[in-house]
Design a protein around this motif. Structure first.
Motif, short mmCIF file in Angstrom:
data_model
loop_
_atom_site.label_atom_id
_atom_site.label_comp_id
_atom_site.label_asym_id
_atom_site.label_seq_id
_atom_site.Cartn_x
_atom_site.Cartn_y
_atom_site.Cartn_z
N GLN A 52 39.66 35.42 42.18
CA GLN A 52 39.72 34.18 42.94
C GLN A 52 40.87 34.23 43.94
O GLN A 52 40.79 33.67 45.03
N CYS A 53 41.95 34.90 43.55
CA CYS A 53 43.16 34.92 44.37
C CYS A 53 43.12 36.00 45.44
O CYS A 53 43.50 35.77 46.58
N PHE A 54 42.66 37.18 45.08
CA PHE A 54 42.79 38.34 45.97
C PHE A 54 41.45 38.82 46.50
O PHE A 54 41.39 39.79 47.23
N GLY A 55 40.35 38.17 46.11
CA GLY A 55 39.04 38.68 46.46
C GLY A 55 38.66 39.81 45.53
O GLY A 55 39.53 40.40 44.88
N PRO A 56 37.36 40.17 45.49
CA PRO A 56 36.91 41.20 44.55
C PRO A 56 37.57 42.55 44.79
O PRO A 56 37.98 43.23 43.85
N ASP A 57 37.75 42.93 46.07
CA ASP A 57 38.36 44.23 46.37
C ASP A 57 39.81 44.25 45.91
O ASP A 57 40.27 45.21 45.28
N GLY A 58 40.53 43.18 46.22
CA GLY A 58 41.94 43.11 45.85
C GLY A 58 42.12 43.18 44.35
O GLY A 58 42.96 43.92 43.84
N ALA A 59 41.30 42.42 43.64
CA ALA A 59 41.41 42.40 42.18
C ALA A 59 41.08 43.78 41.60
O ALA A 59 41.73 44.24 40.66
N ARG A 60 40.08 44.44 42.19
CA ARG A 60 39.71 45.77 41.70
C ARG A 60 40.87 46.74 41.92
O ARG A 60 41.23 47.52 41.05
N MET A 61 41.50 46.65 43.11
CA MET A 61 42.64 47.51 43.38
C MET A 61 43.77 47.25 42.40
O MET A 61 44.47 48.14 41.96
#
Lengths: 324, 324
Positions: free
Chosen positions: B311-320
């Motif tokens: 929710q905070c970083f977007g799916p790509d950000g969270a995956r990273m």
């Protein structure tokens, strides 16, 4: 479907070796650990979870020992997790393979685990929270978590347990001051251990006069119990107080209070994941040029923090994270 | 180019009202605050930054007062930042507009600021670090930061200062135990205040016997100074000890040590940004369904933490962020 599924089944059946392996898998972030936790969590929630916290030297380990004996006497199975680096339990675990804690290592109804801090505190809260869930899911009736802590501590496992017992002793002036100043969160129960020492009655009286509101607002006034953990004096009374607080908590426990606890736990877990990731970037030297620029005052810490978040989450993620 | 540029110029010229406005801008996250910090940071780095920490009631405020007098007596300008919610300085600031601290409010060479914790500790470390940089940039010679702290504390400003003075008094048994157990970071100097009280000499002797290594590895043995802040006894000796430690630190200060400090500061700042963002999502109720699912055990805290990061970083950000 890596190690999670069969291991989860064995944990849920109460297999102690599977429990030990599962906790290690979480500690070491093995593949499948997240899936394992997702599986067992649905089946956890039955155990009584009690945190035993306080400064080093007050007798927390002895008290945990006495509480385990009491629970066993009532036929309960007990898990104990020790994440206090100064604890005699932890030290025992570090010194040898077998935790030698008053003979409990021969009792199948007791599972004792200590968690080393490995010099750093990173990931400890995550691993400890997961270990508590695993013990709960593994069909242990009572789970005791011993942590060192005074004030806000990174070893705080408040969100992982139902209630917190703070252990003090005569000479614990600093902790009393923190409580009085409202800096320290108010525990559910305060134990004055080593009750035969000079100053124990005065400490208890002082604690009874301490205003009931802690950091973050009003809290119910904690129960004060005097014990001598070594001889067992007062330990039965402590056990009763824990049961009463838990009963009262269950009656009162509206959805709102529960959601606040859950929110804090999930938030800390998310932050812990970010912390581990950011620390990895720094430790790998991937941020060396950035940090040198801060040291040389070519960039400021705030801009460097944003750049570090970009390295971790990508530009979009960092933008989402820092937008106000 | 919002408020940053002209305000930065005024801060750097030593304008006290501009300094006060700049600190408020950072505390309130006003637009332009990040740009302001980036601008002033290049010009900071000249001031001596000293942290004064310890449990409530040991006399930190009185000691800060005495140190300010000493610095003024040598013609130095002094800034003091108080982020101890139990401090008499903070309480003074909360009770009235003017900080009435021994008449310093009429001295142009002294700037005193206290920072309220606002019930929560979120963002405090970030704002405190920025305030120290701003005071430094505003041409103050000496900056003292008073914080409450025992063990790992969220009020830890170690990364924001050059050296840390821990203040204790007879009865500070808990803090001594934390030091001995290696749970608490070893400060550069330990003050035994209220030296005329029973037990002061014993406390100092006990501290001198305490092994020199703290949490996270070996540290030099701290200097032990006995003071009576109220009468001023020992305060000059403390001032000398602070100067000596700082001189020694400057001589020894290799790039490696400095980079470690910088890394810790940037890491904490990045985490603080993420914490504020995640807490915002939770407080806005955007995560309510997620948290209810955890409470109902339809999902586990680890999966929920990952969803919150998405929710905070977007799916790509969270995956990273969560890839191992």
């Amino acid at each position: 479907m890596t190690l999670a599924s069969p291991l989860a089944t064995r944990v849920l059946s109460g297999d102690r070796r599977a429990l030990a392996r599962a906790i290690s898998a979480v500690e070491d972030r093995l593949p499948g650990a997240a899936e394992l936790m997702a599986t067992v969590y649905r089946r956890a929630g039955r155990a009584h979870l009690t945190g035993i916290t306080g400064p080093p030297g007050v007798g927390k380990s002895t008290l945990v020992h006495a509480l385990i004996s009491g629970h066993r006497g009532r036929g309960m199975t007990v898990g104990a997790l020790c994440i206090d680096p100064s604890s005699t339990i932890s030290q025992g675990a570090l010194l040898g393979d077998r935790v030698r804690m008053g003979g409990f290592h021969e009792d199948e109804g007791v599972y004792i685990r200590s968690m080393a801090t490995r010099g750093t505190l990173g990931g400890l809260a995550r691993a400890a929270g997961a270990a508590v869930i695993l013990m709960d899911a593994a069909d242990l009736d009572e789970v005791l978590v011993e942590t060192v802590g005074v004030g806000q501590s990174e070893l705080n496992i408040r969100n992982a347990v139902d209630l917190v017992v703070l252990v003090l002793m005569p000479g614990s002036g600093d902790s009393v001051q923190l409580l009085k100043a409202g800096v320290m969160e108010i525990p559910d129960i305060i134990v004055v251990n080593k009750r035969d020492r000079a100053g124990a009655a005065e400490l208890a009286a002082d604690l009874r006069r301490t205003p009931p509101s802690g950091a973050g607002g009003a809290a119910p006034r904690p129960r004060i119990i005097l014990t001598d953990a070594l001889s067992g004096d007062g330990v039965a009374e402590l056990g009763d107080a824990i049961s009463e607080v838990r009963g009262h908590r269950t009656e009162q426990g509206g959805v709102g209070a529960q959601r606040a606890d859950t929110a804090a736990a999930v938030l800390e877990l998310a932050l812990e994941q970010v912390r581990e990731q950011l620390a990895g970037i720094v430790e790998d030297g991937q941020a060396a040029a950035l940090l040198d620029a801060v040291s040389a005052r070519r960039t400021d810490p705030g801009s460097a923090a944003h750049a570090l978040l970009e390295q971790c989450f990508g530009p979009d993620g960092a933008r989402m994270a820092t937008a106000s």
